[in-house]
Scaffold this motif. Structure first.
Motif, PDB file in Angstrom:
ATOM      1  N   VAL A  38       0.844  -1.199   0.000  1.00 39.19           N
ATOM      2  CA  VAL A  38       0.000   0.000   0.000  1.00 39.19           C
ATOM      3  C   VAL A  38       0.879   1.249   0.000  1.00 39.19           C
ATOM      4  O   VAL A  38       0.663   2.187  -0.776  1.00 39.19           O
ATOM      5  N   GLU A  39       1.895   1.261   0.850  1.00 36.37           N
ATOM      6  CA  GLU A  39       2.789   2.419   0.930  1.00 36.37           C
ATOM      7  C   GLU A  39       3.525   2.650  -0.384  1.00 36.37           C
ATOM      8  O   GLU A  39       3.644   3.789  -0.852  1.00 36.37           O
ATOM      9  N   VAL A  40       4.016   1.568  -0.986  1.00 37.80           N
ATOM     10  CA  VAL A  40       4.736   1.689  -2.258  1.00 37.80           C
ATOM     11  C   VAL A  40       3.813   2.276  -3.327  1.00 37.80           C
ATOM     12  O   VAL A  40       4.205   3.174  -4.081  1.00 37.80           O
ATOM     13  N   ALA A  41       2.584   1.791  -3.391  1.00 37.33           N
ATOM     14  CA  ALA A  41       1.634   2.311  -4.382  1.00 37.33           C
ATOM     15  C   ALA A  41       1.350   3.789  -4.138  1.00 37.33           C
ATOM     16  O   ALA A  41       1.390   4.602  -5.070  1.00 37.33           O
ATOM     17  N   GLN A  42       1.087   4.137  -2.894  1.00 36.02           N
ATOM     18  CA  GLN A  42       0.775   5.532  -2.578  1.00 36.02           C
ATOM     19  C   GLN A  42       1.939   6.453  -2.908  1.00 36.02           C
ATOM     20  O   GLN A  42       1.754   7.513  -3.513  1.00 36.02           O
ATOM     21  N   GLN A  43       3.137   6.058  -2.512  1.00 38.15           N
ATOM     22  CA  GLN A  43       4.312   6.913  -2.713  1.00 38.15           C
ATOM     23  C   GLN A  43       4.739   6.991  -4.179  1.00 38.15           C
ATOM     24  O   GLN A  43       5.346   7.981  -4.593  1.00 38.15           O
ATOM     25  N   SER A  44       4.435   5.956  -4.956  1.00 34.34           N
ATOM     26  CA  SER A  44       4.831   5.960  -6.369  1.00 34.34           C
ATOM     27  C   SER A  44       3.739   6.535  -7.269  1.00 34.34           C
ATOM     28  O   SER A  44       3.965   6.747  -8.459  1.00 34.34           O
ATOM     29  N   GLY A  45       2.549   6.753  -6.709  1.00 35.66           N
ATOM     30  CA  GLY A  45       1.451   7.295  -7.500  1.00 35.66           C
ATOM     31  C   GLY A  45       0.807   6.282  -8.428  1.00 35.66           C
ATOM     32  O   GLY A  45       0.092   6.650  -9.358  1.00 35.66           O
ATOM     33  N   ARG A  46       1.038   4.995  -8.165  1.00 35.90           N
ATOM     34  CA  ARG A  46       0.440   3.941  -8.998  1.00 35.90           C
ATOM     35  C   ARG A  46      -0.750   3.341  -8.273  1.00 35.90           C
ATOM     36  O   ARG A  46      -0.802   3.309  -7.044  1.00 35.90           O
ATOM     37  N   SER A  47      -1.696   2.820  -9.041  1.00 38.64           N
ATOM     38  CA  SER A  47      -2.819   2.117  -8.428  1.00 38.64           C
ATOM     39  C   SER A  47      -2.360   0.725  -7.995  1.00 38.64           C
ATOM     40  O   SER A  47      -1.364   0.202  -8.500  1.00 38.64           O
ATOM     41  N   LEU A  48      -3.092   0.147  -7.061  1.00 41.40           N
ATOM     42  CA  LEU A  48      -2.749  -1.156  -6.501  1.00 41.40           C
ATOM     43  C   LEU A  48      -4.007  -1.986  -6.370  1.00 41.40           C
ATOM     44  O   LEU A  48      -5.022  -1.522  -5.857  1.00 41.40           O
ATOM     45  N   VAL A  49      -3.927  -3.221  -6.839  1.00 44.41           N
ATOM     46  CA  VAL A  49      -4.984  -4.199  -6.624  1.00 44.41           C
ATOM     47  C   VAL A  49      -4.444  -5.228  -5.637  1.00 44.41           C
ATOM     48  O   VAL A  49      -3.393  -5.829  -5.875  1.00 44.41           O
ATOM     49  N   PHE A  61      -5.468  -6.478  11.702  1.00 46.00           N
ATOM     50  CA  PHE A  61      -4.455  -5.908  10.803  1.00 46.00           C
ATOM     51  C   PHE A  61      -5.131  -5.342   9.556  1.00 46.00           C
ATOM     52  O   PHE A  61      -4.852  -4.208   9.143  1.00 46.00           O
ATOM     53  N   PHE A  62      -6.025  -6.118   8.955  1.00 46.22           N
ATOM     54  CA  PHE A  62      -6.710  -5.662   7.743  1.00 46.22           C
ATOM     55  C   PHE A  62      -7.517  -4.393   8.019  1.00 46.22           C
ATOM     56  O   PHE A  62      -7.412  -3.404   7.282  1.00 46.22           O
ATOM     57  N   ARG A  63      -8.309  -4.423   9.078  1.00 41.11           N
ATOM     58  CA  ARG A  63      -9.165  -3.269   9.401  1.00 41.11           C
ATOM     59  C   ARG A  63      -8.349  -2.026   9.767  1.00 41.11           C
ATOM     60  O   ARG A  63      -8.721  -0.910   9.414  1.00 41.11           O
ATOM     61  N   GLY A  64      -7.219  -2.225  10.430  1.00 41.27           N
ATOM     62  CA  GLY A  64      -6.428  -1.088  10.900  1.00 41.27           C
ATOM     63  C   GLY A  64      -5.436  -0.536   9.892  1.00 41.27           C
ATOM     64  O   GLY A  64      -5.223   0.678   9.834  1.00 41.27           O
ATOM     65  N   GLN A  65      -4.806  -1.426   9.086  1.00 38.77           N
ATOM     66  CA  GLN A  65      -3.710  -0.966   8.233  1.00 38.77           C
ATOM     67  C   GLN A  65      -3.970  -1.049   6.735  1.00 38.77           C
ATOM     68  O   GLN A  65      -3.225  -0.452   5.960  1.00 38.77           O
ATOM     69  N   ILE A  66      -5.001  -1.774   6.346  1.00 36.31           N
ATOM     70  CA  ILE A  66      -5.282  -1.899   4.905  1.00 36.31           C
ATOM     71  C   ILE A  66      -6.587  -1.202   4.546  1.00 36.31           C
ATOM     72  O   ILE A  66      -6.628  -0.331   3.677  1.00 36.31           O
ATOM     73  N   GLU A  67      -7.641  -1.574   5.219  1.00 34.62           N
ATOM     74  CA  GLU A  67      -8.976  -1.068   4.878  1.00 34.62           C
ATOM     75  C   GLU A  67      -9.071   0.463   4.829  1.00 34.62           C
ATOM     76  O   GLU A  67      -9.723   0.999   3.921  1.00 34.62           O
ATOM     77  N   PRO A  68      -8.436   1.206   5.741  1.00 29.08           N
ATOM     78  CA  PRO A  68      -8.547   2.671   5.671  1.00 29.08           C
ATOM     79  C   PRO A  68      -8.015   3.272   4.367  1.00 29.08           C
ATOM     80  O   PRO A  68      -8.366   4.397   4.012  1.00 29.08           O
ATOM     81  N   HIS A  69      -7.173   2.539   3.646  1.00 28.97           N
ATOM     82  CA  HIS A  69      -6.573   3.046   2.405  1.00 28.97           C
ATOM     83  C   HIS A  69      -7.366   2.644   1.164  1.00 28.97           C
ATOM     84  O   HIS A  69      -7.061   3.117   0.067  1.00 28.97           O
ATOM     85  N   LEU A  70      -8.333   1.774   1.323  1.00 30.08           N
ATOM     86  CA  LEU A  70      -9.093   1.283   0.176  1.00 30.08           C
ATOM     87  C   LEU A  70     -10.078   2.346  -0.286  1.00 30.08           C
ATOM     88  O   LEU A  70     -10.903   2.823   0.486  1.00 30.08           O
TER      89      LEU A  70
END
Length: 193
Positions: A38-49, A61-70
């Motif tokens: 997620v961090e790499v995608a955000q910092q590089s400006g690329r989309s991530l699936v 972990f999913f709810r705290g560190q992944i889901e907020p970025h979706l």
């Protein structure tokens, strides 16, 4: 002897869209580095699936560190995928991210991505340095910053080199040949002098 990839399951794609996404495919867990993807995608400006299962013990972990970025657009989670979906997802990706945080013994998804022609950007952990040929089939990185830099260099990778490496090292034929060599070496070693 490496694990094998059934090449007829994965379609080689020589080209992808200019804005092709990055892909993370695997169990959603800190040791797999989903949060780093997620961090790499955000910092590089690329989309991530992001694709894969969220184990019961990783829901927090999913709810705290992944889901907020979706957001369903720049970063999206598609859940577990079958072989057909995996082929499509990996094949249309600009790169496969493998930001593992443990000594993973192989990571078959790297070979599956390469079968599609997709370069791998991974951390220098486990089998990543052994599977990924630096600068030819992807990039082996020592930091998040290096992974972000590698995303900017994925156009340097010839997708046909990724498929060729998979054919040479991870195809059914390559695995069978490797086992035959191993067995023949052992048989010869057991023969009386």
């Amino acid at each position: 002897v490496y694990n094998g990839v059934p090449l007829d399951t994965y379609t080689f794609r020589a080209d992808v869209e200019e804005d092709a996404p990055l892909v993370f495919l695997g169990r959603i867990a800190p040791i797999k580095g989903t949060h780093t993807a997620v961090e790499v995608a955000q910092q590089s400006g690329r989309s991530l699936v992001i694709a894969g299962n969220v184990p019961d013990d990783q829901q927090d972990f999913f709810r705290g560190q992944i889901e907020p970025h979706l957001d369903g657009e720049h970063i999206q989670y598609v859940g577990p995928v079958d072989d057909e979906q995996k082929n499509d997802l990996l094949g249309r990706a600009a790169a496969f991210l493998m930001p593992i945080e443990w000594e993973e013994p192989f990571g078959i998804v790297m070979a599956e991505g390469m079968a599609c022609g997709t370069p791998v950007i991974g951390t220098r952990r486990g089998s990543v340095p052994e599977v990924v040929e630096q600068g030819t089939t992807g990039f082996v990185c020592d930091s998040v910053e290096a992974m972000i830099d590698a995303v900017g260099r994925i156009d340097m990778i010839d997708r046909s080199d990724c498929r060729s490496r998979c054919e040479e090292m991870f195809s059914q034929t390559a695995v069978v040949d490797a086992y035959e060599r191993l067995y023949n070496t052992r048989i010869e070693a057991l023969q009386p002098s």
